[in-house]
Scaffold this motif. Sequence first.
Motif: not given
Length: 143
Positions: A23, A27, A32, A36
């Motif tokens: 993840s 980012d 995202w 973010s």
Amino acid sequence: MTQEKVQYPQLFLRLAISATMLSAVADRFGFWGENSAWGNWGNFEKYTEQLTYFLPESLSTFSAYTATFLEILFPLMLILGFKTKIAAYGTGFLLLLFAFSMTVALGVKAPLDYSVWIGSAAAFLLATQHKYNFSIDILTQKF
């Protein structure tokens, strides 16, 4: 606790650590969107420079690329259960280094807010396991 009782929590731990690290990589590449922290590679490099202020700029940039490579490699190894002990130790040390850098550059609160210490400790705990069920490692031990 017997190994059989540990197999599902251990798998959950492998997947949770992996998802968290992947993840963070997503980012820095802007996947995202509005949620973010960095949102793009340039912002991530600036953040890395802030954490590694004691390094020359070229080494800071190198550390951003190296960290990203390792933050992709180790989670994939953990998901697959390939060389799991090595991946878990690597993850533990990478997160420990990150936690120390955050502490020095940003203060004690930042790595606590992002649970970096917990991630590092969890990875080291995972590394102490004797057997990794649901893994390539377990499949290759049978041959």
